[in-house]
Motif scaffolding. Structure first.
Motif, PDB file in Angstrom:
ATOM      1  N   ARG A  24       1.024  -1.525   0.566  1.00 49.93           N
ATOM      2  CA  ARG A  24       0.144  -0.180   0.201  1.00 49.93           C
ATOM      3  C   ARG A  24       0.872   1.148  -0.483  1.00 49.93           C
ATOM      4  O   ARG A  24       0.598   2.135  -0.816  1.00 49.93           O
ATOM      5  CB  ARG A  24      -0.769   0.198   1.045  1.00 49.93           C
ATOM      6  CG  ARG A  24      -2.314  -0.781   1.335  1.00 49.93           C
ATOM      7  CD  ARG A  24      -3.384  -0.332   1.901  1.00 49.93           C
ATOM      8  NE  ARG A  24      -3.009  -0.839   3.609  1.00 49.93           N
ATOM      9  CZ  ARG A  24      -2.622  -2.459   4.299  1.00 49.93           C
ATOM     10  NH1 ARG A  24      -3.323  -3.259   3.546  1.00 49.93           N
ATOM     11  NH2 ARG A  24      -2.629  -2.486   5.262  1.00 49.93           N
ATOM     12  N   SER A  25       1.570   1.517   0.370  1.00 51.70           N
ATOM     13  CA  SER A  25       2.788   2.107   0.894  1.00 51.70           C
ATOM     14  C   SER A  25       3.832   2.411  -0.491  1.00 51.70           C
ATOM     15  O   SER A  25       3.622   3.610  -0.831  1.00 51.70           O
ATOM     16  CB  SER A  25       4.114   2.064   1.925  1.00 51.70           C
ATOM     17  OG  SER A  25       4.694   2.787   1.873  1.00 51.70           O
ATOM     18  N   ALA A  26       4.113   1.879  -1.485  1.00 53.84           N
ATOM     19  CA  ALA A  26       4.717   1.519  -2.308  1.00 53.84           C
ATOM     20  C   ALA A  26       3.359   2.385  -3.952  1.00 53.84           C
ATOM     21  O   ALA A  26       3.486   3.073  -4.324  1.00 53.84           O
ATOM     22  CB  ALA A  26       5.209   0.412  -3.079  1.00 53.84           C
ATOM     23  N   LEU A  27       2.313   1.883  -3.326  1.00 56.65           N
ATOM     24  CA  LEU A  27       1.236   2.157  -4.053  1.00 56.65           C
ATOM     25  C   LEU A  27       0.902   3.685  -4.482  1.00 56.65           C
ATOM     26  O   LEU A  27       0.510   4.686  -5.250  1.00 56.65           O
ATOM     27  CB  LEU A  27      -0.197   1.654  -4.180  1.00 56.65           C
ATOM     28  CG  LEU A  27      -1.504   1.576  -4.734  1.00 56.65           C
ATOM     29  CD1 LEU A  27      -1.461   1.314  -6.750  1.00 56.65           C
ATOM     30  CD2 LEU A  27      -2.283   0.844  -4.671  1.00 56.65           C
ATOM     31  N   ARG A  28       1.011   4.422  -3.002  1.00 56.54           N
ATOM     32  CA  ARG A  28       0.531   5.738  -2.911  1.00 56.54           C
ATOM     33  C   ARG A  28       1.769   6.204  -3.601  1.00 56.54           C
ATOM     34  O   ARG A  28       1.869   7.056  -4.153  1.00 56.54           O
ATOM     35  CB  ARG A  28       0.719   5.550  -1.584  1.00 56.54           C
ATOM     36  CG  ARG A  28      -0.569   5.529  -0.401  1.00 56.54           C
ATOM     37  CD  ARG A  28      -0.599   6.682   0.909  1.00 56.54           C
ATOM     38  NE  ARG A  28       0.400   5.516   1.902  1.00 56.54           N
ATOM     39  CZ  ARG A  28      -0.406   4.702   2.101  1.00 56.54           C
ATOM     40  NH1 ARG A  28      -1.292   3.712   2.181  1.00 56.54           N
ATOM     41  NH2 ARG A  28       0.922   4.239   3.477  1.00 56.54           N
ATOM     42  N   ALA A  29       3.111   5.955  -2.760  1.00 51.44           N
ATOM     43  CA  ALA A  29       4.211   6.722  -3.779  1.00 51.44           C
ATOM     44  C   ALA A  29       4.013   6.464  -5.389  1.00 51.44           C
ATOM     45  O   ALA A  29       4.240   7.325  -5.909  1.00 51.44           O
ATOM     46  CB  ALA A  29       5.288   5.895  -3.024  1.00 51.44           C
ATOM     47  N   GLU A  30       4.038   5.687  -5.341  1.00 48.39           N
ATOM     48  CA  GLU A  30       3.783   5.631  -7.924  1.00 48.39           C
ATOM     49  C   GLU A  30       2.253   6.031  -7.508  1.00 48.39           C
ATOM     50  O   GLU A  30       2.651   6.781  -8.511  1.00 48.39           O
ATOM     51  CB  GLU A  30       2.769   4.143  -7.905  1.00 48.39           C
ATOM     52  CG  GLU A  30       4.655   2.994  -8.247  1.00 48.39           C
ATOM     53  CD  GLU A  30       5.954   4.002  -8.388  1.00 48.39           C
ATOM     54  OE1 GLU A  30       5.610   3.823  -9.434  1.00 48.39           O
ATOM     55  OE2 GLU A  30       6.971   3.385  -8.520  1.00 48.39           O
TER      56      GLU A  30
END
Length: 84
Positions: free
Chosen positions: A57-63
């Motif tokens: 989820r954190s990586a998705l938010r960053a993307e």
């Protein structure tokens, strides 16, 4: 049979019944122990998956933020290009 033989036989039967009850209890406890071990394993995997989900989820938010930033830059660049 004498009284002594009857008492001895009765005591032997009681001991056999106690041994059977202990065996049944042992088997039940073994099942309960296996359930506990399975729950601990499932809990461990659930924690691992929870951590992986947080990371994803954190990586998705960053993307998503990166995509938004690129879209803003694209709009700025398109505004700079003269149209005929």
């Amino acid at each position: 049979m004498t009284t002594s033989d009857v008492v001895s036989t009765g005591a032997l039967l009681v001991m056999v019944v106690v041994a059977l009850v202990l065996l049944i209890q042992y088997l039940k406890l073994q099942d309960i122990w296996q359930i506990i071990v399975d729950c601990k394993t499932a809990t461990r995997w659930a924690k691992i998956w929870e951590m992986e989900n947080k990371e994803l989820r954190s990586a998705l938010r960053a993307e998503k933020e990166h995509v938004d930033q690129l879209q803003r830059k694209l709009k700025l660049l398109q505004a700079l290009i003269p149209t005929n």
